[in-house]
Design an enzyme around this catalytic site. Structure first.
Site, PDB file in Angstrom:
ATOM      1  N   ASP A   8      64.410  51.567   6.400  1.00  0.00           N
ATOM      2  CA  ASP A   8      65.281  51.973   7.501  1.00  0.00           C
ATOM      3  C   ASP A   8      64.767  53.297   8.053  1.00  0.00           C
ATOM      4  OD1 ASP A   8      66.106  53.945   5.702  1.00  0.00           O
ATOM      5  OD2 ASP A   8      68.221  53.379   5.749  1.00  0.00           O
ATOM      6  N   CYS A  65      64.544  53.458   1.672  1.00  0.00           N
ATOM      7  CA  CYS A  65      65.593  54.048   2.504  1.00  0.00           C
ATOM      8  C   CYS A  65      65.729  55.499   2.054  1.00  0.00           C
ATOM      9  CB  CYS A  65      66.907  53.266   2.412  1.00  0.00           C
ATOM     10  SG  CYS A  65      67.752  53.280   0.810  1.00  0.00           S
ATOM     11  N   THR A  67      67.669  56.889  -0.172  1.00  0.00           N
ATOM     12  CA  THR A  67      67.764  57.014  -1.633  1.00  0.00           C
ATOM     13  C   THR A  67      67.087  55.882  -2.398  1.00  0.00           C
ATOM     14  OG1 THR A  67      69.835  55.782  -1.721  1.00  0.00           O
ATOM     15  CG2 THR A  67      69.993  58.203  -1.447  1.00  0.00           C
ATOM     16  N   HIS A  98      58.560  44.841 -18.310  1.00  0.00           N
ATOM     17  CA  HIS A  98      59.689  44.262 -19.028  1.00  0.00           C
ATOM     18  C   HIS A  98      60.626  43.438 -18.158  1.00  0.00           C
ATOM     19  CE1 HIS A  98      59.514  47.217 -22.671  1.00  0.00           C
ATOM     20  NE2 HIS A  98      58.365  46.594 -22.451  1.00  0.00           N
ATOM     21  N   HIS A 133      60.600  39.441 -23.343  1.00  0.00           N
ATOM     22  CA  HIS A 133      61.083  39.859 -22.028  1.00  0.00           C
ATOM     23  C   HIS A 133      61.270  38.664 -21.091  1.00  0.00           C
ATOM     24  CE1 HIS A 133      60.453  43.878 -23.432  1.00  0.00           C
ATOM     25  NE2 HIS A 133      59.176  43.613 -23.658  1.00  0.00           N
TER      26      HIS A 133
END
Length: 151
Positions: A8, A65, A67, A98, A133
């Site tokens: 964004d 973005c 964060t 993992h 995993h």
């Protein structure tokens, strides 16, 4: 290898730096935008980039973005996507090893461009370990498909 890119306006500059980095390395990519600092809605760009991974058009996605949190929430709504917010080299490595993550999410206001580029390189070159995993990643797919898990 083909990468989907999305961001964004809050991470336009970071996406552009990552795009340039991929170009210098000769890595093929599709840039789903955004294409300026003009305000846009992050879920749209996260969906476009994540959907390309889910449909097999791209091997991995890189979505940014401010964060990394919003785009990761949006990307994880796409069936078949395992998006992880990464803020360190160790997280970029471990989410591939993992969790078999196929999308890395980062925040322009959280990580430096230098760290972001290092995380991209680590994410794109780290192999999934499988083994125990794989069973756990398969449980994520079961949850996504509505299978009721018992503890």
């Amino acid at each position: 290898m083909k990468i989907s890119l999305g961001a964004d306006h809050g991470a336009y500059e970071l996406k552009e730096a990552i795009r340039d980095h991929l170009e210098k390395q000769g890595v093929e990519y599709i840039d789903f935008g955004c294409f300026s600092k003009e305000s846009v809605d992050y879920p749209k760009y996260a969906f476009l980039a994540a959907n390309a991974v889910a449909k097999g058009e791209c091997d991995f996605g890189i979505i940014c973005c401010t964060t990394g949190l919003g785009v990761s929430m949006a990307a994880n709504k796409v069936k078949g996507v395992r998006a992880a917010v990464c803020t360190s080299e160790m997280l970029a490595q471990m989410t591939r090893r993992h969790n078999n993550a196929n999308v890395i999410c980062m925040g322009q206001n959280v990580v430096s461009t230098e760290l972001a580029l290092k995380m991209v390189d680590i994410f794109l070159t780290t192999e999934f370990e499988g083994g125990r995993h794989e069973r756990r990643v398969n449980l994520l797919t079961d949850i996504e498909n509505g299978v009721e898990l018992k503890v």
